[in-house]
Design a protein around this motif. Structure first.
Motif, PDB file in Angstrom:
ATOM      1  N   GLU A  44       0.823  -1.208   0.000  1.00  0.00           N
ATOM      2  CA  GLU A  44       0.000   0.000   0.000  1.00  0.00           C
ATOM      3  C   GLU A  44       0.856   1.258   0.000  1.00  0.00           C
ATOM      4  O   GLU A  44       0.499   2.266  -0.625  1.00  0.00           O
ATOM      5  CB  GLU A  44      -0.923  -0.009   1.213  1.00  0.00           C
ATOM      6  CG  GLU A  44      -1.977  -1.109   1.172  1.00  0.00           C
ATOM      7  CD  GLU A  44      -2.804  -1.163   2.437  1.00  0.00           C
ATOM      8  OE1 GLU A  44      -2.457  -0.406   3.390  1.00  0.00           O
ATOM      9  OE2 GLU A  44      -3.763  -1.949   2.491  1.00  0.00           O
ATOM     10  N   ALA A  45       2.010   1.203   0.702  1.00  0.00           N
ATOM     11  CA  ALA A  45       2.896   2.372   0.741  1.00  0.00           C
ATOM     12  C   ALA A  45       3.495   2.649  -0.630  1.00  0.00           C
ATOM     13  O   ALA A  45       3.719   3.809  -1.005  1.00  0.00           O
ATOM     14  CB  ALA A  45       4.002   2.155   1.766  1.00  0.00           C
ATOM     15  N   GLY A  71       2.424  12.423   5.619  1.00  0.00           N
ATOM     16  CA  GLY A  71       2.197  12.777   4.221  1.00  0.00           C
ATOM     17  C   GLY A  71       1.013  13.690   4.008  1.00  0.00           C
ATOM     18  O   GLY A  71       0.814  14.181   2.883  1.00  0.00           O
ATOM     19  N   ARG A  72       0.203  13.922   5.055  1.00  0.00           N
ATOM     20  CA  ARG A  72      -0.912  14.869   4.936  1.00  0.00           C
ATOM     21  C   ARG A  72      -0.381  16.297   4.927  1.00  0.00           C
ATOM     22  O   ARG A  72       0.655  16.607   5.539  1.00  0.00           O
ATOM     23  CB  ARG A  72      -1.878  14.691   6.104  1.00  0.00           C
ATOM     24  CG  ARG A  72      -2.696  13.420   6.111  1.00  0.00           C
ATOM     25  CD  ARG A  72      -3.853  13.495   5.138  1.00  0.00           C
ATOM     26  NE  ARG A  72      -4.743  14.620   5.435  1.00  0.00           N
ATOM     27  CZ  ARG A  72      -5.767  14.562   6.295  1.00  0.00           C
ATOM     28  NH1 ARG A  72      -6.022  13.428   6.952  1.00  0.00           N
ATOM     29  NH2 ARG A  72      -6.547  15.615   6.484  1.00  0.00           N
ATOM     30  N   GLN A 143       5.522  15.182   8.590  1.00  0.00           N
ATOM     31  CA  GLN A 143       6.493  14.095   8.618  1.00  0.00           C
ATOM     32  C   GLN A 143       6.629  13.546  10.037  1.00  0.00           C
ATOM     33  O   GLN A 143       6.493  14.293  11.025  1.00  0.00           O
ATOM     34  CB  GLN A 143       7.854  14.578   8.131  1.00  0.00           C
ATOM     35  CG  GLN A 143       7.845  15.118   6.705  1.00  0.00           C
ATOM     36  CD  GLN A 143       7.801  13.995   5.687  1.00  0.00           C
ATOM     37  OE1 GLN A 143       8.822  13.517   5.233  1.00  0.00           O
ATOM     38  NE2 GLN A 143       6.598  13.587   5.312  1.00  0.00           N
ATOM     39  N   ALA A 144       6.924  12.251  10.139  1.00  0.00           N
ATOM     40  CA  ALA A 144       7.155  11.628  11.435  1.00  0.00           C
ATOM     41  C   ALA A 144       8.520  12.038  11.973  1.00  0.00           C
ATOM     42  O   ALA A 144       9.441  12.336  11.195  1.00  0.00           O
ATOM     43  CB  ALA A 144       7.077  10.106  11.314  1.00  0.00           C
ATOM     44  N   PRO A 145       8.690  12.079  13.302  1.00  0.00           N
ATOM     45  CA  PRO A 145      10.000  12.431  13.859  1.00  0.00           C
ATOM     46  C   PRO A 145      11.057  11.410  13.456  1.00  0.00           C
ATOM     47  O   PRO A 145      10.773  10.218  13.305  1.00  0.00           O
ATOM     48  CB  PRO A 145       9.755  12.429  15.368  1.00  0.00           C
ATOM     49  CG  PRO A 145       8.562  11.546  15.562  1.00  0.00           C
ATOM     50  CD  PRO A 145       7.711  11.748  14.359  1.00  0.00           C
ATOM     51  N   GLU A 146      12.271  11.884  13.284  1.00  0.00           N
ATOM     52  CA  GLU A 146      13.366  11.001  12.913  1.00  0.00           C
ATOM     53  C   GLU A 146      13.913  10.303  14.156  1.00  0.00           C
ATOM     54  O   GLU A 146      13.685  10.735  15.291  1.00  0.00           O
ATOM     55  CB  GLU A 146      14.479  11.786  12.229  1.00  0.00           C
ATOM     56  CG  GLU A 146      14.065  12.391  10.894  1.00  0.00           C
ATOM     57  CD  GLU A 146      15.194  13.159  10.229  1.00  0.00           C
ATOM     58  OE1 GLU A 146      15.176  13.303   9.008  1.00  0.00           O
ATOM     59  OE2 GLU A 146      16.097  13.629  10.964  1.00  0.00           O
ATOM     60  N   HIS A 147      14.654   9.230  13.913  1.00  0.00           N
ATOM     61  CA  HIS A 147      15.351   8.530  14.981  1.00  0.00           C
ATOM     62  C   HIS A 147      16.718   8.123  14.465  1.00  0.00           C
ATOM     63  O   HIS A 147      17.088   8.416  13.309  1.00  0.00           O
ATOM     64  CB  HIS A 147      14.552   7.306  15.453  1.00  0.00           C
ATOM     65  CG  HIS A 147      14.157   6.388  14.345  1.00  0.00           C
ATOM     66  ND1 HIS A 147      14.986   5.419  13.822  1.00  0.00           N
ATOM     67  CD2 HIS A 147      12.995   6.301  13.633  1.00  0.00           C
ATOM     68  CE1 HIS A 147      14.377   4.773  12.862  1.00  0.00           C
ATOM     69  NE2 HIS A 147      13.173   5.279  12.717  1.00  0.00           N
ATOM     70  N   SER A 148      17.505   7.445  15.303  1.00  0.00           N
ATOM     71  CA  SER A 148      18.888   7.134  14.939  1.00  0.00           C
ATOM     72  C   SER A 148      18.991   6.223  13.726  1.00  0.00           C
ATOM     73  O   SER A 148      20.027   6.185  13.064  1.00  0.00           O
ATOM     74  CB  SER A 148      19.612   6.484  16.131  1.00  0.00           C
ATOM     75  OG  SER A 148      18.943   5.290  16.529  1.00  0.00           O
ATOM     76  N   PRO A 202       9.187  15.320   0.722  1.00  0.00           N
ATOM     77  CA  PRO A 202       8.812  14.521   1.901  1.00  0.00           C
ATOM     78  C   PRO A 202       9.269  13.079   1.750  1.00  0.00           C
ATOM     79  O   PRO A 202       9.406  12.557   0.644  1.00  0.00           O
ATOM     80  CB  PRO A 202       7.287  14.624   1.941  1.00  0.00           C
ATOM     81  CG  PRO A 202       6.893  14.934   0.527  1.00  0.00           C
ATOM     82  CD  PRO A 202       8.006  15.752  -0.051  1.00  0.00           C
ATOM     83  N   ALA A 203       9.498  12.437   2.887  1.00  0.00           N
ATOM     84  CA  ALA A 203       9.916  11.037   2.897  1.00  0.00           C
ATOM     85  C   ALA A 203       8.694  10.134   2.940  1.00  0.00           C
ATOM     86  O   ALA A 203       7.584  10.554   3.271  1.00  0.00           O
ATOM     87  CB  ALA A 203      10.807  10.769   4.106  1.00  0.00           C
TER      88      ALA A 203
END
Length: 291
Positions: A44-45, A71-72, A143-148, A202-203
């Motif tokens: 779906e992605a 993505g909104r 966008q969602a927060p990034e992580h390591s 956007p990612a």
């Protein structure tokens, strides 16, 4: 011959088998379902556009960010405040950095990190354009927060005070004296504050691909089914062994015991303790010499 199946020992074995096999099958099916869900989410992605076609909404209505809201297009109103650079970020094949500015929202919500755009070369705060003054209304892709583990993040540390390696509330909350939303937006063309900057695309939605966790679910599926097969194998092995023992007993064949140790014979010329005692007794029975 199979009367041993009615013994308490075999009642316990059978109960364990009856409970273990359905449990293993259930856990294997559950792990397989998790893998299929991740595979479907990945499909779906790939079919879903990175930027949602749904109408824009206030950022507060889209938080916390998840697979549905990432993505909104989010709308926010406020005043630009502290600015940071995000080094070592590529745009295509070119090396550069993001320009990240916090937006103090007018409704009193935590500040919203806004990636206003991208600049080529080494991160230099003197080259980054200043944000517009006064209250602005903008829209950007949420966008969602990034992580390591996010692609492109700077994990080496040792950055100057005006730079951040990861775009998240955890990395920003200690740099400003107010709260920060655990999400961010990237501006598109024509928004206030992105003049002179290249828009940052956007990612894709995080956690929607066939990552390592998906294949771990597939591996666990195989393990649970192997456990179920092993339980069946061991049950038949124990049954065959006890059946053979029962058959031998019915035929009057005694089970083989452990081998008995064989006493070693003394070397030639060396008597045993019993011989020595017999010799001593013989000496005691010799007749006394005649007077």
């Amino acid at each position: 011959m199979y009367r041993f199946l009615l013994t308490p020992r075999w009642w316990g074995i059978n109960l364990f088998v009856v409970l273990a096999i359905p449990f293993c099958v259930f856990m294997g099916s559950w792990q397989l379902g998790r893998f299929e869900d991740r595979a479907q989410a990945h499909k779906e992605a790939e079919e879903k556009p990175v930027v949602s076609t749904e109408p824009a909404a206030p950022v507060g209505e889209l938080l916390p960010v998840d697979k549905l809201t990432s993505g909104r297009v989010a709308e926010a109103t406020g005043t630009y405040a502290e600015q940071f650079l995000v080094p070592a970020r590529k745009l295509g094949d070119r090396e550069g950095h993001y320009v990240l500015t916090l937006l103090r929202q007018s409704d009193g919500s935590p500040a919203l990190p806004v990636v206003r755009g991208w600049l080529p070369g080494t991160a230099d705060p003197d080259e980054a354009p200043a944000p517009p003054e006064g209250e602005v209304s903008l829209s950007g892709v949420l966008q969602a927060p990034e992580h390591s583990g996010s692609p492109g993040v700077y994990k080496s540390g040792g950055l100057p005070a005006d730079q951040v390696g990861i775009i998240s509330a955890a990395s920003l909350v200690n740099l400003v004296p107010y709260g920060v939303e655990n999400a961010w937006v990237t501006l598109t063309d024509g928004q206030p504050g992105n003049a002179g900057l290249a828009p940052v695309p956007p990612a894709a939605t995080p956690g929607s691909g066939l990552d390592l966790k998906a294949f771990q679910n597939l591996g666990y599926t195989g393990e649970w089914f192997v456990f179920a097969g092993f339980v069946v194998f061991m049950w038949f092995r124990l049954l065959r062994r006890d059946a053979e023992v029962a058959r031998d007993e019915a035929l009057g064949i005694a089970p083989e015991g452990p081998p008995q140790p064989v006493a070693a014979e003394p070397p030639a010329g060396v008597g045993t303790a019993e011989d020595a005692s017999e010799d001593a007794g013989a000496e005691g029975r010799q007749p006394a010499p005649a007077p």
